[in-house]
Design a protein around this motif. Sequence first.
Motif, mmCIF file in Angstrom:
data_model
loop_
_atom_site.group_PDB
_atom_site.id
_atom_site.type_symbol
_atom_site.label_atom_id
_atom_site.label_comp_id
_atom_site.label_asym_id
_atom_site.label_seq_id
_atom_site.Cartn_x
_atom_site.Cartn_y
_atom_site.Cartn_z
ATOM 1 N N VAL A 122 0.852 -1.180 0.000
ATOM 2 C CA VAL A 122 0.000 0.000 0.000
ATOM 3 C C VAL A 122 0.889 1.230 0.000
ATOM 4 C CG1 VAL A 122 -0.194 -0.034 2.544
ATOM 5 C CG2 VAL A 122 -1.904 1.189 1.178
ATOM 6 N N PHE A 123 0.499 2.234 -0.804
ATOM 7 C CA PHE A 123 1.184 3.518 -0.869
ATOM 8 C C PHE A 123 0.177 4.591 -0.497
ATOM 9 C CE2 PHE A 123 2.137 7.101 -4.044
ATOM 10 C CZ PHE A 123 2.969 7.783 -3.154
ATOM 11 N N ALA A 124 0.500 5.427 0.482
ATOM 12 C CA ALA A 124 -0.504 6.359 0.986
ATOM 13 C C ALA A 124 0.126 7.662 1.447
ATOM 14 C CB ALA A 124 -1.279 5.716 2.134
ATOM 15 N N PHE A 125 -0.700 8.720 1.431
ATOM 16 C CA PHE A 125 -0.246 10.065 1.784
ATOM 17 C C PHE A 125 -1.103 10.653 2.895
ATOM 18 C CE2 PHE A 125 -0.833 14.707 0.921
ATOM 19 C CZ PHE A 125 0.443 15.132 1.260
ATOM 20 N N SER A 126 -0.458 11.261 3.891
ATOM 21 C CA SER A 126 -1.093 12.053 4.934
ATOM 22 C C SER A 126 -2.191 11.266 5.658
ATOM 23 C CB SER A 126 -1.621 13.362 4.330
ATOM 24 O OG SER A 126 -1.937 14.296 5.336
ATOM 25 N N GLN A 127 -3.446 11.709 5.560
ATOM 26 C CA GLN A 127 -4.525 10.975 6.226
ATOM 27 C C GLN A 127 -4.611 9.542 5.716
ATOM 28 O OE1 GLN A 127 -8.858 11.077 5.245
ATOM 29 N NE2 GLN A 127 -8.991 12.459 7.002
ATOM 30 N N GLY A 128 -4.411 9.362 4.418
ATOM 31 C CA GLY A 128 -4.397 8.013 3.865
ATOM 32 C C GLY A 128 -3.298 7.167 4.468
ATOM 33 N N ALA A 129 -2.149 7.805 4.772
ATOM 34 C CA ALA A 129 -1.036 7.079 5.382
ATOM 35 C C ALA A 129 -1.361 6.667 6.816
ATOM 36 C CB ALA A 129 0.232 7.926 5.350
ATOM 37 N N SER A 130 -2.115 7.521 7.530
ATOM 38 C CA SER A 130 -2.511 7.137 8.885
ATOM 39 C C SER A 130 -3.456 5.941 8.848
ATOM 40 C CB SER A 130 -3.169 8.317 9.614
ATOM 41 O OG SER A 130 -4.502 8.543 9.188
ATOM 42 N N LEU A 131 -4.341 5.904 7.846
ATOM 43 C CA LEU A 131 -5.244 4.766 7.696
ATOM 44 C C LEU A 131 -4.472 3.521 7.269
ATOM 45 C CD1 LEU A 131 -8.139 3.656 7.741
ATOM 46 C CD2 LEU A 131 -8.335 4.329 5.337
ATOM 47 N N ALA A 137 -1.343 -2.143 11.450
ATOM 48 C CA ALA A 137 -1.424 -2.482 12.877
ATOM 49 C C ALA A 137 -2.485 -3.543 13.128
ATOM 50 C CB ALA A 137 -1.731 -1.216 13.688
ATOM 51 N N LEU A 138 -3.668 -3.377 12.527
ATOM 52 C CA LEU A 138 -4.726 -4.369 12.710
ATOM 53 C C LEU A 138 -4.331 -5.713 12.110
ATOM 54 C CD1 LEU A 138 -7.877 -2.190 11.885
ATOM 55 C CD2 LEU A 138 -7.172 -3.027 14.136
ATOM 56 N N SER A 139 -3.588 -5.680 11.014
ATOM 57 C CA SER A 139 -3.107 -6.918 10.407
ATOM 58 C C SER A 139 -2.125 -7.619 11.327
ATOM 59 C CB SER A 139 -2.455 -6.611 9.056
ATOM 60 O OG SER A 139 -2.009 -7.792 8.440
ATOM 61 N N GLU A 140 -1.269 -6.838 11.982
ATOM 62 C CA GLU A 140 -0.288 -7.409 12.917
ATOM 63 C C GLU A 140 -0.993 -8.065 14.100
ATOM 64 O OE1 GLU A 140 3.571 -8.387 14.099
ATOM 65 O OE2 GLU A 140 3.012 -7.308 12.274
ATOM 66 N N PRO A 192 -5.494 2.683 20.481
ATOM 67 C CA PRO A 192 -5.374 1.323 21.025
ATOM 68 C C PRO A 192 -4.913 0.286 20.011
ATOM 69 C CG PRO A 192 -7.364 2.366 21.860
ATOM 70 C CD PRO A 192 -6.796 3.300 20.824
ATOM 71 N N ALA A 193 -5.271 0.475 18.749
ATOM 72 C CA ALA A 193 -4.853 -0.488 17.725
ATOM 73 C C ALA A 193 -3.339 -0.486 17.559
ATOM 74 C CB ALA A 193 -5.519 -0.168 16.394
ATOM 75 N N PHE A 194 -2.730 0.691 17.657
ATOM 76 C CA PHE A 194 -1.285 0.787 17.479
ATOM 77 C C PHE A 194 -0.542 0.271 18.707
ATOM 78 C CE2 PHE A 194 -3.107 3.871 14.590
ATOM 79 C CZ PHE A 194 -2.416 3.616 13.424
ATOM 80 N N VAL A 195 -1.075 0.552 19.894
ATOM 81 C CA VAL A 195 -0.452 0.069 21.126
ATOM 82 C C VAL A 195 -0.411 -1.456 21.138
ATOM 83 C CG1 VAL A 195 -0.678 -0.035 23.633
ATOM 84 C CG2 VAL A 195 -1.104 2.119 22.442
ATOM 85 N N ALA A 196 -1.486 -2.080 20.670
ATOM 86 C CA ALA A 196 -1.567 -3.535 20.673
ATOM 87 C C ALA A 196 -0.671 -4.176 19.623
ATOM 88 C CB ALA A 196 -3.013 -3.976 20.447
ATOM 89 N N ALA A 197 -0.305 -3.420 18.592
ATOM 90 C CA ALA A 197 0.389 -4.010 17.443
ATOM 91 C C ALA A 197 1.911 -3.930 17.518
ATOM 92 C CB ALA A 197 -0.070 -3.334 16.161
ATOM 93 N N VAL A 198 2.448 -3.000 18.278
ATOM 94 C CA VAL A 198 3.892 -2.745 18.259
ATOM 95 C C VAL A 198 4.665 -3.980 18.729
ATOM 96 C CG1 VAL A 198 5.733 -1.341 19.270
ATOM 97 C CG2 VAL A 198 3.565 -0.278 18.609
ATOM 98 N N PRO A 199 5.740 -4.371 18.018
ATOM 99 C CA PRO A 199 6.223 -3.762 16.774
ATOM 100 C C PRO A 199 5.598 -4.427 15.550
ATOM 101 C CG PRO A 199 7.816 -5.368 17.522
ATOM 102 C CD PRO A 199 6.685 -5.387 18.528
#
Length: 264
Positions: A122-131, A137-140, A192-199
């Motif tokens: 996936v290639f994304a910019f700004s808000q798209g990059a945050s998504l 993260a959800l995939s992880e 919360p999604a990012f906290v659960a996924a790291v790294p």
Amino acid sequence: MAAGAVTAQRRQLRVLCLHGHGQTPLSFREKTGGFRKGVKKLVDWTFLAAPHAAPPRVVHPAEVSDAAEGSDAYGAHGLSWYDFTALISGRPEGARTFLQSVQQSLDVIDAACEIDGPFDGVFAFSQGASLAALIMALSETRSNGVDVPGIGLVLGPHTSFGFAALAAGFLPGDGRISADTPHLEHTALLQPAFVAAVPIQAAAFVLYGTGDRIIPAERSQKLAALFVAPAMVEHEGGHHVPSSAVVRKAFQAFVQNEHTLRAV
């Protein structure tokens, strides 16, 4: 090589592209043509439209606006992956409608992956990059069998990316909020999604500008820190995807490596 041997030709990588807030697939394609030029033989690009209309807003003087070029069939204000209007207005259903809008975007992306995929990255910019980062993260967490408490977002069964290229991206809710970008504050609901996924184990190319006054460099650096071994590329420009030789060379090296690993 033995006589009569045939050299197998590698396929192109397939990459899904997610535009920024207020952009459209057309404007994103046009504004990233120079950046993508160096890998055109290696990548097949698919540009996807966000499902929400971007509300009218005051454009920061430092921002390169896509409103005029990106109006086409989507309206003068372009599109958005998040609907944060109820949150900004303080309505009690704000958090619920915001998360529903994110789920709608995840569903749109999953449908694209089912119909037009699978995609390698996936290639994304700004808000798209945050998504895109949220998806990684959800995939992880899905791969690790970890539940994400509190947000109720579900990643569709067809959504899977082996790598992410994130330009001017941000980790939701981590930084200062200006009067010009109030919508960034409300993405803290996604933390919360990012906290659960790291790294996050997937490969990542993280591009950011030291002159970006919309998404300061440190916000993109925090986003990069989610990944185990991100390729981080800094440029001196603002809130855009540059096409300088140095940036294109770095992106080409990243894509070439992914192509060697995946395009068999």
